[in-house]
Write an enzyme that holds these catalytic residues in place. Structure first.
Site, PDB file in Angstrom:
ATOM      1  N   TRP A  67       0.592   5.762  20.776  1.00  0.00           N
ATOM      2  CA  TRP A  67       1.392   4.993  21.571  1.00  0.00           C
ATOM      3  C   TRP A  67       1.492   5.655  22.936  1.00  0.00           C
ATOM      4  O   TRP A  67       1.574   6.572  23.155  1.00  0.00           O
ATOM      5  CB  TRP A  67       2.849   5.007  21.020  1.00  0.00           C
ATOM      6  CG  TRP A  67       3.943   4.286  21.543  1.00  0.00           C
ATOM      7  CD1 TRP A  67       3.715   2.865  21.746  1.00  0.00           C
ATOM      8  CD2 TRP A  67       5.206   4.665  21.856  1.00  0.00           C
ATOM      9  NE1 TRP A  67       4.897   2.392  22.358  1.00  0.00           N
ATOM     10  CE2 TRP A  67       5.757   3.341  22.363  1.00  0.00           C
ATOM     11  CE3 TRP A  67       5.879   5.646  21.534  1.00  0.00           C
ATOM     12  CZ2 TRP A  67       7.027   3.446  22.843  1.00  0.00           C
ATOM     13  CZ3 TRP A  67       7.171   5.648  21.859  1.00  0.00           C
ATOM     14  CH2 TRP A  67       7.832   4.606  22.417  1.00  0.00           C
ATOM     15  N   ASP A 114       6.316  11.014  13.647  1.00  0.00           N
ATOM     16  CA  ASP A 114       6.936   9.650  14.439  1.00  0.00           C
ATOM     17  C   ASP A 114       6.925   8.428  13.220  1.00  0.00           C
ATOM     18  O   ASP A 114       5.942   8.070  13.056  1.00  0.00           O
ATOM     19  CB  ASP A 114       6.149   9.189  15.737  1.00  0.00           C
ATOM     20  CG  ASP A 114       6.773   7.987  16.418  1.00  0.00           C
ATOM     21  OD1 ASP A 114       7.800   7.568  15.934  1.00  0.00           O
ATOM     22  OD2 ASP A 114       6.427   7.560  17.502  1.00  0.00           O
ATOM     23  N   LYS A 152      11.878  -2.031  14.190  1.00  0.00           N
ATOM     24  CA  LYS A 152      10.926  -2.893  13.513  1.00  0.00           C
ATOM     25  C   LYS A 152      11.801  -3.317  12.065  1.00  0.00           C
ATOM     26  O   LYS A 152      11.366  -4.556  11.580  1.00  0.00           O
ATOM     27  CB  LYS A 152       9.458  -2.333  13.394  1.00  0.00           C
ATOM     28  CG  LYS A 152       8.948  -1.521  14.759  1.00  0.00           C
ATOM     29  CD  LYS A 152       8.612  -3.019  15.461  1.00  0.00           C
ATOM     30  CE  LYS A 152       7.823  -2.609  16.801  1.00  0.00           C
ATOM     31  NZ  LYS A 152       8.472  -1.666  17.572  1.00  0.00           N
TER      32      LYS A 152
END
Length: 422
Positions: free
Chosen positions: A150, A231, A267
Protein backbone atom coordinates in the site's frame (compact mmCIF):
# COMPACT_ATOMS: atom_id res chain seq x y z
CA UNK A 1 9.05 60.09 -6.09
CA UNK A 2 8.80 58.67 -2.54
CA UNK A 3 5.19 57.64 -3.21
CA UNK A 4 6.25 55.70 -6.31
CA UNK A 5 8.95 53.82 -4.37
CA UNK A 6 6.48 52.87 -1.65
CA UNK A 7 3.98 51.72 -4.28
CA UNK A 8 6.58 49.53 -5.96
CA UNK A 9 7.53 47.95 -2.64
CA UNK A 10 3.89 47.20 -1.85
CA UNK A 11 3.11 45.23 -5.02
CA UNK A 12 1.73 41.69 -4.63
CA UNK A 13 4.90 40.34 -6.29
CA UNK A 14 7.10 41.91 -3.63
CA UNK A 15 4.86 40.57 -0.86
CA UNK A 16 4.96 37.07 -2.32
CA UNK A 17 8.76 37.16 -2.47
CA UNK A 18 8.83 37.95 1.24
CA UNK A 19 6.55 35.02 2.17
CA UNK A 20 7.84 32.67 4.84
CA UNK A 21 6.75 29.72 2.68
CA UNK A 22 8.11 30.91 -0.66
CA UNK A 23 10.70 28.09 -0.77
CA UNK A 24 8.19 25.27 -0.12
CA UNK A 25 8.08 23.06 -3.24
CA UNK A 26 4.88 21.64 -4.66
CA UNK A 27 4.43 18.02 -3.65
CA UNK A 28 3.67 15.30 -6.19
CA UNK A 29 -0.04 14.65 -6.79
CA UNK A 30 -1.59 11.61 -5.13
CA UNK A 31 -1.90 8.98 -7.88
CA UNK A 32 -5.31 7.72 -6.74
CA UNK A 33 -6.78 11.19 -6.17
CA UNK A 34 -5.54 12.10 -9.65
CA UNK A 35 -7.50 9.19 -11.10
CA UNK A 36 -10.64 10.35 -9.28
CA UNK A 37 -10.22 13.94 -10.48
CA UNK A 38 -9.84 12.79 -14.11
CA UNK A 39 -12.90 10.58 -13.72
CA UNK A 40 -15.01 13.44 -12.35
CA UNK A 41 -13.98 15.71 -15.22
CA UNK A 42 -15.00 13.10 -17.83
CA UNK A 43 -18.54 13.70 -19.17
CA UNK A 44 -18.91 10.39 -21.01
CA UNK A 45 -21.82 8.33 -19.58
CA UNK A 46 -19.81 5.10 -19.96
CA UNK A 47 -17.01 6.25 -17.64
CA UNK A 48 -15.83 3.84 -14.93
CA UNK A 49 -13.72 4.68 -11.87
CA UNK A 50 -11.70 1.66 -10.74
CA UNK A 51 -9.18 3.64 -8.71
CA UNK A 52 -11.18 4.30 -5.56
CA UNK A 53 -10.59 1.95 -2.62
CA UNK A 54 -14.17 1.91 -1.36
CA UNK A 55 -16.99 -0.57 -1.85
CA UNK A 56 -19.70 0.25 -4.36
CA UNK A 57 -23.03 -1.55 -4.76
CA UNK A 58 -24.50 -3.08 -7.93
CA UNK A 59 -25.49 0.41 -9.05
CA UNK A 60 -22.04 1.86 -8.47
CA UNK A 61 -23.19 3.80 -5.41
CA UNK A 62 -21.70 4.03 -1.89
CA UNK A 63 -23.24 1.38 0.35
CA UNK A 64 -24.27 1.91 3.97
CA UNK A 65 -24.74 -1.45 5.67
CA UNK A 66 -28.16 -2.14 7.18
CA UNK A 67 -26.46 -3.36 10.35
CA UNK A 68 -24.61 -0.04 10.56
CA UNK A 69 -27.86 1.90 10.15
CA UNK A 70 -29.48 -0.14 12.93
CA UNK A 71 -26.45 0.31 15.17
CA UNK A 72 -26.55 4.05 14.59
CA UNK A 73 -30.23 4.09 15.54
CA UNK A 74 -29.43 2.22 18.76
CA UNK A 75 -26.67 4.69 19.57
CA UNK A 76 -28.96 7.67 18.90
CA UNK A 77 -31.77 6.16 20.99
CA UNK A 78 -29.44 5.87 23.99
CA UNK A 79 -28.99 9.68 23.89
CA UNK A 80 -25.24 9.50 24.53
CA UNK A 81 -23.11 12.43 25.61
CA UNK A 82 -20.35 14.04 23.56
CA UNK A 83 -17.60 13.85 26.16
CA UNK A 84 -13.99 13.12 25.31
CA UNK A 85 -12.96 9.48 25.12
CA UNK A 86 -9.94 8.33 27.11
CA UNK A 87 -6.62 8.48 25.24
CA UNK A 88 -6.87 4.82 24.19
CA UNK A 89 -10.50 5.12 23.18
CA UNK A 90 -13.77 3.36 23.95
CA UNK A 91 -12.78 0.46 26.19
CA UNK A 92 -15.69 -1.78 25.22
CA UNK A 93 -14.90 -1.28 21.54
CA UNK A 94 -11.18 -2.06 21.87
CA UNK A 95 -12.00 -5.21 23.85
CA UNK A 96 -14.38 -6.39 21.11
CA UNK A 97 -12.01 -5.37 18.31
CA UNK A 98 -9.25 -7.49 19.84
CA UNK A 99 -11.65 -10.41 20.21
CA UNK A 100 -12.64 -10.10 16.55
CA UNK A 101 -9.03 -10.19 15.41
CA UNK A 102 -7.42 -12.68 17.78
CA UNK A 103 -10.43 -14.93 18.40
CA UNK A 104 -12.33 -15.51 21.64
CA UNK A 105 -10.08 -18.46 22.54
CA UNK A 106 -6.80 -16.60 22.04
CA UNK A 107 -4.50 -17.39 24.97
CA UNK A 108 -3.00 -13.87 25.27
CA UNK A 109 -6.50 -12.39 25.09
CA UNK A 110 -7.74 -14.66 27.89
CA UNK A 111 -4.65 -13.85 29.96
CA UNK A 112 -5.20 -10.10 29.62
CA UNK A 113 -1.88 -9.75 27.80
CA UNK A 114 -2.96 -7.81 24.71
CA UNK A 115 -2.40 -4.05 24.84
CA UNK A 116 -4.93 -2.36 22.56
CA UNK A 117 -5.88 1.18 21.72
CA UNK A 118 -8.50 2.71 19.46
CA UNK A 119 -7.01 4.51 16.47
CA UNK A 120 -7.97 6.82 13.65
CA UNK A 121 -8.76 3.93 11.30
CA UNK A 122 -6.03 1.68 9.89
CA UNK A 123 -3.73 4.53 8.92
CA UNK A 124 -3.76 5.82 12.49
CA UNK A 125 -3.14 2.32 13.83
CA UNK A 126 -0.07 1.96 11.61
CA UNK A 127 1.19 5.39 12.64
CA UNK A 128 0.78 4.62 16.35
CA UNK A 129 2.53 1.29 15.84
CA UNK A 130 5.36 2.86 13.89
CA UNK A 131 5.89 5.55 16.51
CA UNK A 132 5.76 3.06 19.40
CA UNK A 133 8.20 0.68 17.71
CA UNK A 134 10.48 3.55 16.72
CA UNK A 135 10.65 4.57 20.36
CA UNK A 136 10.60 1.24 22.22
CA UNK A 137 11.56 -1.67 19.96
CA UNK A 138 14.95 -2.71 21.38
CA UNK A 139 16.39 -4.20 18.18
CA UNK A 140 16.96 -3.05 14.58
CA UNK A 141 14.81 -0.09 13.57
CA UNK A 142 14.36 -1.56 10.09
CA UNK A 143 11.02 -2.60 8.62
CA UNK A 144 10.60 -4.76 5.52
CA UNK A 145 7.54 -4.13 3.34
CA UNK A 146 6.27 -6.37 0.54
CA UNK A 147 7.05 -5.13 -2.97
CA UNK A 148 4.62 -3.67 -3.85
CA UNK A 149 2.67 -2.55 -0.80
CA UNK A 150 0.00 0.00 0.00
CA UNK A 151 1.43 3.37 -1.03
CA UNK A 152 1.01 4.93 2.41
CA UNK A 153 3.06 2.27 4.23
CA UNK A 154 6.41 3.76 3.25
CA UNK A 155 5.75 7.37 4.37
CA UNK A 156 4.03 6.19 7.56
CA UNK A 157 7.02 4.15 8.69
CA UNK A 158 9.62 6.60 7.44
CA UNK A 159 7.89 9.38 9.33
CA UNK A 160 8.00 7.08 12.38
CA UNK A 161 11.79 7.03 12.18
CA UNK A 162 12.15 3.52 10.76
CA UNK A 163 14.35 2.52 7.85
CA UNK A 164 12.13 1.04 5.14
CA UNK A 165 13.32 -1.86 2.99
CA UNK A 166 11.47 -4.28 0.74
CA UNK A 167 11.03 -8.01 0.24
CA UNK A 168 9.88 -9.68 -2.97
CA UNK A 169 6.19 -10.43 -3.13
CA UNK A 170 4.70 -9.96 -6.60
CA UNK A 171 5.85 -12.05 -9.58
CA UNK A 172 5.12 -10.10 -12.77
CA UNK A 173 5.70 -13.14 -14.94
CA UNK A 174 2.93 -15.15 -13.28
CA UNK A 175 0.90 -12.20 -11.89
CA UNK A 176 1.05 -14.21 -8.66
CA UNK A 177 2.96 -14.56 -5.40
CA UNK A 178 6.75 -14.78 -5.59
CA UNK A 179 6.84 -17.10 -2.60
CA UNK A 180 10.39 -18.32 -3.11
CA UNK A 181 11.63 -14.75 -3.54
CA UNK A 182 9.73 -13.68 -0.43
CA UNK A 183 11.27 -16.47 1.65
CA UNK A 184 14.76 -15.77 0.32
CA UNK A 185 14.52 -12.06 1.17
CA UNK A 186 13.20 -12.73 4.68
CA UNK A 187 15.99 -15.24 5.25
CA UNK A 188 18.51 -12.61 4.16
CA UNK A 189 17.05 -9.90 6.42
CA UNK A 190 19.11 -9.08 9.53
CA UNK A 191 17.87 -10.85 12.65
CA UNK A 192 15.27 -8.94 14.69
CA UNK A 193 14.17 -6.84 11.71
CA UNK A 194 10.48 -5.90 11.58
CA UNK A 195 8.41 -7.42 8.77
CA UNK A 196 5.12 -5.89 7.63
CA UNK A 197 2.59 -8.54 6.57
CA UNK A 198 -0.82 -7.98 4.97
CA UNK A 199 -3.09 -10.29 6.99
CA UNK A 200 -5.51 -10.80 4.08
CA UNK A 201 -6.50 -9.21 0.74
CA UNK A 202 -3.04 -7.84 -0.01
CA UNK A 203 -3.23 -4.28 -1.29
CA UNK A 204 -2.57 -3.61 -4.15
CA UNK A 205 -2.12 -7.08 -5.70
CA UNK A 206 -5.02 -9.08 -4.21
CA UNK A 207 -2.58 -12.00 -3.84
CA UNK A 208 -2.46 -13.82 -0.48
CA UNK A 209 -0.35 -16.72 0.72
CA UNK A 210 -2.21 -20.01 1.28
CA UNK A 211 -2.65 -21.32 4.82
CA UNK A 212 0.24 -23.72 4.23
CA UNK A 213 2.43 -20.85 3.02
CA UNK A 214 1.49 -18.74 6.05
CA UNK A 215 2.70 -21.59 8.26
CA UNK A 216 6.04 -21.59 6.43
CA UNK A 217 6.29 -17.81 6.80
CA UNK A 218 5.59 -18.13 10.53
CA UNK A 219 8.35 -20.71 10.90
CA UNK A 220 10.78 -18.54 8.95
CA UNK A 221 9.95 -15.42 10.97
CA UNK A 222 10.54 -17.42 14.15
CA UNK A 223 13.81 -18.89 12.84
CA UNK A 224 15.15 -15.43 11.94
CA UNK A 225 13.80 -13.75 15.10
CA UNK A 226 11.92 -11.24 12.96
CA UNK A 227 9.16 -9.12 14.48
CA UNK A 228 5.80 -9.50 12.67
CA UNK A 229 3.63 -6.42 12.20
CA UNK A 230 0.27 -7.28 10.63
CA UNK A 231 -1.90 -4.83 8.72
CA UNK A 232 -5.47 -6.18 8.69
CA UNK A 233 -7.66 -3.74 6.81
CA UNK A 234 -10.06 -6.26 5.24
CA UNK A 235 -11.08 -8.85 7.83
CA UNK A 236 -14.22 -10.56 6.53
CA UNK A 237 -14.10 -8.57 3.31
CA UNK A 238 -11.57 -10.84 1.58
CA UNK A 239 -13.21 -14.27 1.66
CA UNK A 240 -16.47 -13.43 3.42
CA UNK A 241 -15.30 -15.26 6.55
CA UNK A 242 -14.15 -13.38 9.64
CA UNK A 243 -12.14 -16.34 10.98
CA UNK A 244 -10.61 -17.33 7.64
CA UNK A 245 -9.37 -13.82 7.00
CA UNK A 246 -7.80 -13.78 10.48
CA UNK A 247 -5.98 -17.09 9.95
CA UNK A 248 -2.49 -15.63 9.61
CA UNK A 249 -2.74 -13.43 12.71
CA UNK A 250 -4.24 -16.20 14.84
CA UNK A 251 -1.72 -18.79 13.64
CA UNK A 252 1.26 -16.54 14.39
CA UNK A 253 -0.06 -15.82 17.89
CA UNK A 254 -0.77 -19.51 18.54
CA UNK A 255 2.84 -20.23 17.51
CA UNK A 256 4.10 -17.86 20.18
CA UNK A 257 4.87 -14.75 18.13
CA UNK A 258 4.43 -11.40 19.86
CA UNK A 259 2.73 -9.58 16.98
CA UNK A 260 1.76 -5.99 16.36
CA UNK A 261 -1.58 -5.54 14.64
CA UNK A 262 -3.30 -2.64 12.86
CA UNK A 263 -7.05 -3.03 12.31
CA UNK A 264 -9.45 -0.97 10.22
CA UNK A 265 -13.25 -0.99 10.17
CA UNK A 266 -13.48 1.19 7.05
CA UNK A 267 -13.98 -1.60 4.53
CA UNK A 268 -15.70 -4.37 6.50
CA UNK A 269 -18.24 -2.04 8.13
CA UNK A 270 -18.24 0.69 5.49
CA UNK A 271 -17.24 3.21 8.17
CA UNK A 272 -14.82 5.04 5.88
CA UNK A 273 -15.40 8.58 7.09
CA UNK A 274 -15.94 7.59 10.73
CA UNK A 275 -12.24 6.62 11.00
CA UNK A 276 -12.55 3.56 13.25
CA UNK A 277 -9.55 1.35 13.92
CA UNK A 278 -7.41 -0.28 16.56
CA UNK A 279 -3.75 -0.97 17.23
CA UNK A 280 -2.65 -3.81 19.47
CA UNK A 281 0.46 -5.56 20.73
CA UNK A 282 0.76 -9.04 22.23
CA UNK A 283 2.73 -8.82 25.46
CA UNK A 284 4.11 -11.38 27.92
CA UNK A 285 1.65 -10.84 30.77
CA UNK A 286 -0.80 -8.33 32.31
CA UNK A 287 2.00 -6.44 34.08
CA UNK A 288 3.91 -5.93 30.83
CA UNK A 289 0.64 -5.01 29.10
CA UNK A 290 0.06 -2.25 31.68
CA UNK A 291 3.49 -0.77 30.97
CA UNK A 292 2.95 -0.93 27.22
CA UNK A 293 -0.48 0.69 27.65
CA UNK A 294 1.10 3.56 29.55
CA UNK A 295 3.61 4.18 26.76
CA UNK A 296 0.95 3.96 24.04
CA UNK A 297 -0.84 6.78 25.83
CA UNK A 298 2.36 8.83 25.80
CA UNK A 299 2.71 8.27 22.04
CA UNK A 300 -0.93 9.14 21.30
CA UNK A 301 -1.45 12.14 23.58
CA UNK A 302 0.62 14.66 21.54
CA UNK A 303 -0.66 13.20 18.23
CA UNK A 304 -4.40 13.80 18.66
CA UNK A 305 -5.19 13.47 22.40
CA UNK A 306 -8.03 10.98 21.96
CA UNK A 307 -9.93 9.32 19.11
CA UNK A 308 -13.35 10.04 17.56
CA UNK A 309 -16.38 8.79 19.46
CA UNK A 310 -19.29 8.20 17.09
CA UNK A 311 -17.84 5.55 14.81
CA UNK A 312 -16.48 3.54 17.72
CA UNK A 313 -19.95 3.47 19.26
CA UNK A 314 -21.42 2.19 15.98
CA UNK A 315 -18.78 -0.53 15.58
CA UNK A 316 -19.12 -1.57 19.20
CA UNK A 317 -22.92 -1.78 18.96
CA UNK A 318 -22.46 -4.31 16.15
CA UNK A 319 -19.67 -6.27 17.84
CA UNK A 320 -21.49 -6.50 21.18
CA UNK A 321 -25.00 -7.43 19.96
CA UNK A 322 -25.45 -11.03 18.77
CA UNK A 323 -28.27 -10.27 16.33
CA UNK A 324 -26.54 -7.23 14.82
CA UNK A 325 -23.27 -9.13 14.60
CA UNK A 326 -24.94 -11.98 12.70
CA UNK A 327 -26.56 -9.51 10.31
CA UNK A 328 -23.22 -7.74 9.80
CA UNK A 329 -21.47 -11.04 9.04
CA UNK A 330 -24.10 -11.79 6.40
CA UNK A 331 -23.66 -8.36 4.84
CA UNK A 332 -19.87 -8.63 4.82
CA UNK A 333 -20.15 -11.98 3.07
CA UNK A 334 -22.57 -10.54 0.52
CA UNK A 335 -20.09 -7.75 -0.30
CA UNK A 336 -17.26 -10.26 -0.64
CA UNK A 337 -19.45 -12.55 -2.75
CA UNK A 338 -20.39 -9.73 -5.12
CA UNK A 339 -16.72 -8.97 -5.72
CA UNK A 340 -15.96 -12.67 -6.23
CA UNK A 341 -18.81 -12.87 -8.77
CA UNK A 342 -17.34 -9.88 -10.65
CA UNK A 343 -14.01 -11.72 -10.80
CA UNK A 344 -15.72 -14.78 -12.25
CA UNK A 345 -17.63 -12.74 -14.82
CA UNK A 346 -14.58 -10.76 -15.88
CA UNK A 347 -12.46 -13.90 -16.21
CA UNK A 348 -15.10 -15.71 -18.25
CA UNK A 349 -15.70 -12.73 -20.52
CA UNK A 350 -12.01 -12.17 -21.26
CA UNK A 351 -11.09 -15.84 -21.56
CA UNK A 352 -14.11 -17.53 -23.12
CA UNK A 353 -16.19 -14.84 -24.81
CA UNK A 354 -13.56 -12.42 -26.12
CA UNK A 355 -10.60 -14.81 -26.14
CA UNK A 356 -8.38 -11.92 -25.06
CA UNK A 357 -4.67 -12.68 -25.59
CA UNK A 358 -2.80 -13.59 -22.41
CA UNK A 359 -3.47 -15.62 -19.28
CA UNK A 360 -6.20 -14.22 -17.02
CA UNK A 361 -6.43 -16.82 -14.26
CA UNK A 362 -5.05 -14.33 -11.77
CA UNK A 363 -8.32 -12.40 -11.96
CA UNK A 364 -10.01 -15.33 -10.17
CA UNK A 365 -7.14 -16.40 -7.91
CA UNK A 366 -6.55 -12.92 -6.48
CA UNK A 367 -8.71 -11.95 -3.54
CA UNK A 368 -10.36 -8.96 -1.92
CA UNK A 369 -11.14 -5.53 -3.27
CA UNK A 370 -8.16 -5.06 -5.56
CA UNK A 371 -6.73 -6.85 -8.55
CA UNK A 372 -3.42 -6.42 -10.34
CA UNK A 373 -4.57 -6.87 -13.92
CA UNK A 374 -1.16 -7.06 -15.56
CA UNK A 375 -2.06 -4.14 -17.82
CA UNK A 376 0.83 -1.84 -18.72
CA UNK A 377 1.02 1.92 -18.13
CA UNK A 378 0.46 2.70 -21.86
CA UNK A 379 -2.58 0.41 -21.85
CA UNK A 380 -4.07 2.09 -18.77
CA UNK A 381 -3.45 5.49 -20.37
CA UNK A 382 -5.25 4.39 -23.53
CA UNK A 383 -8.14 2.98 -21.51
CA UNK A 384 -8.62 6.33 -19.75
CA UNK A 385 -8.28 8.49 -22.85
CA UNK A 386 -10.23 6.36 -25.32
CA UNK A 387 -12.54 4.11 -23.30
CA UNK A 388 -13.18 6.36 -20.27
CA UNK A 389 -11.97 3.62 -17.90
CA UNK A 390 -9.86 4.96 -15.03
CA UNK A 391 -7.36 3.03 -12.91
CA UNK A 392 -3.87 3.56 -11.50
CA UNK A 393 -1.00 3.41 -13.98
CA UNK A 394 0.28 0.12 -12.54
CA UNK A 395 -2.89 -1.65 -13.69
CA UNK A 396 -4.46 -2.04 -10.26
CA UNK A 397 -8.24 -1.97 -10.27
CA UNK A 398 -10.85 -1.92 -7.54
CA UNK A 399 -13.13 -4.87 -8.30
CA UNK A 400 -15.84 -3.11 -6.28
CA UNK A 401 -16.13 -0.56 -9.08
CA UNK A 402 -17.40 -3.21 -11.48
CA UNK A 403 -21.04 -4.25 -11.75
CA UNK A 404 -23.40 -5.95 -14.19
CA UNK A 405 -24.04 -2.63 -15.96
CA UNK A 406 -20.42 -1.72 -16.75
CA UNK A 407 -18.43 -4.95 -16.79
CA UNK A 408 -19.06 -5.61 -20.50
CA UNK A 409 -17.72 -2.18 -21.45
CA UNK A 410 -14.71 -2.74 -19.20
CA UNK A 411 -13.95 -6.21 -20.60
CA UNK A 412 -14.29 -5.19 -24.26
CA UNK A 413 -12.13 -2.11 -23.60
CA UNK A 414 -9.42 -4.23 -21.93
CA UNK A 415 -9.57 -6.67 -24.85
CA UNK A 416 -9.09 -3.82 -27.32
CA UNK A 417 -6.23 -2.32 -25.27
CA UNK A 418 -4.40 -5.66 -25.10
CA UNK A 419 -4.82 -6.16 -28.87
CA UNK A 420 -3.67 -2.59 -29.54
CA UNK A 421 -7.00 -1.69 -31.11
CA UNK A 422 -8.14 1.14 -28.84
Amino acid sequence: MLTAVIARRSTPTALRALSTWSAVPAGPPDPILGVTEAFKADKDPRKINLGVGAYRDENGKPYVLTSVQKAEELVAASKPDKEYLPITGLAEFTKNAAKLAYGAESAPLKQGAIAVTQSISGTGALRIGGAFIGRHYPKAKVIYLPTPSWGNHTPIFRDSGLEVRGYRYFDKSTVGLDFEGMKADLKAAPEHSIVLLHACAHNPTGIDPTHAQWKEISDLVKEKNLFPFFDMAYQGFATGSISNDAFAVRHFVAEGHQVALAQSFAKNMGLYGERVGAFSLVTADPEEKARVDSQLKIVIRPMYSNPPLHGARIANAILSDAALYAEWETEVKSMADRIISMRETLYNTLTHDLKTPGEWGHIKSQIGMFSFTGLTAPQTKALAEKAHVYMTADGRISMAGLNSKNIEHFATSVDAAVRGNL
